[in-house]
Design an enzyme around this catalytic site. Sequence first.
Site, PDB file in Angstrom:
ATOM      1  N   ASP A 206       2.036-128.992  74.822  1.00 30.51           N
ATOM      2  CA  ASP A 206       1.155-129.909  74.116  1.00 30.51           C
ATOM      3  C   ASP A 206      -0.296-129.505  74.342  1.00 30.51           C
ATOM      4  O   ASP A 206      -0.699-129.201  75.464  1.00 30.51           O
ATOM      5  CB  ASP A 206       1.410-131.326  74.637  1.00 30.51           C
ATOM      6  CG  ASP A 206       0.662-132.384  73.861  1.00 30.51           C
ATOM      7  OD1 ASP A 206       0.971-132.571  72.675  1.00 30.51           O
ATOM      8  OD2 ASP A 206      -0.228-133.025  74.456  1.00 30.51           O
ATOM      9  N   GLU A 279       1.076-125.585  71.059  1.00 30.75           N
ATOM     10  CA  GLU A 279       0.387-126.307  69.985  1.00 30.75           C
ATOM     11  C   GLU A 279      -1.102-125.998  70.083  1.00 30.75           C
ATOM     12  O   GLU A 279      -1.738-126.287  71.099  1.00 30.75           O
ATOM     13  CB  GLU A 279       0.618-127.814  70.136  1.00 30.75           C
ATOM     14  CG  GLU A 279      -0.159-128.639  69.121  1.00 30.75           C
ATOM     15  CD  GLU A 279      -0.266-130.107  69.507  1.00 30.75           C
ATOM     16  OE1 GLU A 279      -0.275-130.957  68.597  1.00 30.75           O
ATOM     17  OE2 GLU A 279      -0.340-130.406  70.719  1.00 30.75           O
TER      18      GLU A 279
END
Length: 552
Positions: A206, A279
Amino acid sequence: MTVSKTTSSDWWRGCVVYQVYPRSYQDTSGDGIGDIRGIIERLDHIASLGVDAIWLSPFFKSPMADFGYDVSDYCDVDPMFGMLSDFDELVGKAHERGLKIIIDQVISHSSDQHDWFKESRSSRDNPKADWYIWADPKPDGTAPNNWLSIFGGPAWEWDTVRHQYYMHNFLASQPDLNFHNPDVQNAILDTFRFWLDRGVDGFRLDTVNFYFHDRHLRDNPPLSKATEDGNFMGVDAPDVNPYGYQDHLYDKSQPENVVFLQRLRALLNQYEGRTTVGEVGDGRRSLKTVAAYTSGGDKLHMCYTFDMLSAEFSAEHFRRSISNFQSVVDDGWVCWSFSNHDVERHVTRWLQEGDDQDHLARFAITLLASFWGSICLYQGEELGLGEAHVDYKDLVDPYGIRFWPAYKGRDGCRTPMVWEKQAVNAGFSDAVRTWLPVPDDHRLQAVDQQDHLSGSVLNHYRQTLAFRKSHPVMIDGPMSFLDTNGNLMAFVRGEGSERLLFVFNFERAPVDWTPPSDLKIGDVLTLPGFAPAYEDGSVRLQALDAFCAKLG
């Protein structure tokens, strides 16, 4: 761009990943919230799609201020999802079905309830005092600089014990870890090792470019909204959010991140067949960041950007996104997706008046499955689900609540999975109330309504992914574009004697296309759900149609 053939150690090249948002997949405890045992119960559904791996959104211990993206213990399962033994069983049963397990690592920040932060904020001289990003106020008491939180307001929160500000890129209850401290890096790497030893096959990272900040805490400059050619430059936040007004030079994407990613890759290399997907949200610099993070074979295995998570739906947009990646990222790998837990579902983003939503869903997966790179699907898209309407009184997403009504947040893409049309809560849960309501219109698209229907979106997904697997050039073959007329996209997958021609019509009207004279069209292949005409060297495509043929 040439890529190597897949082996057991690089199974991730060209793989298909299925994202599960555990809160919304299947509840077995009756509390209205999905859990790990629910995922175990639904493994056969996931395996039936023909995917290679499952990406699990966070299930770690957390106060759930951001629904698991605020971790209070990186090495345990939150009781609402089950126990570590449940997770171990999930890994084992997934592996029995040939499915890999990828877990979401949220390490740029923790919860303010994490023991690390509790100790860090207790004084300025405790052993973990420098584990988070602390800074003195300006002489007038204001924040150290102009950095903003993605979730609204300044990226700084005043702490009354230390009489200092701490940094948070998201909620104030999500303080950012200080990766400049090697002890923090070591502790984080230990958490990766914990899950690797339990058999995890990979990690979705993330906000992977948020780990480091500028040591000097320099102000971000304002963002110029247009490039030199006059085109608008996208930002990593909705236009109602002032976060997009800054050029984020100093609060993320710092050069020190590359060295940490090398350390992480060295750890993964100690285990067989593990992978990472990062990401990257970095506005206009996303591709350069991806190139830095995936090049050389010593950092991340692959990354994804937000390019295809936008509302733009045209042949030129997708061609540009892929071409730009191929031109900038020389030896890295990409994972494309159209939907995830943070964005409006793609059939809603792209639906126009007069469209058949199911047909658009079929067109979209056929398009995605034809792309070079790996691909990621989000739970429910295999049913053709659109964005759910959630009343303000039912909202739980702090992002949506903060920017309502212009931006409604992420609850609409996170509503529970629908399994049985007539069952209580569509088979998701027996609870009187679920954490988000089950939309009545989603019931019509439940799994039991599509499972045995030959023309359903669900079976189209299965057939399309089977088609992809049956043609090796679609897994790791190169991709080269052809010139087209209008809103058409044409490209060749493969090289040498094994090549496939694909043509996609993005128009809502029929279009004719004549292949270049130097292309020798061989056998026309039947793409599941599509039947364009090919006569006298010309292809006739209907609205939102797709064509595929072997090249001689």
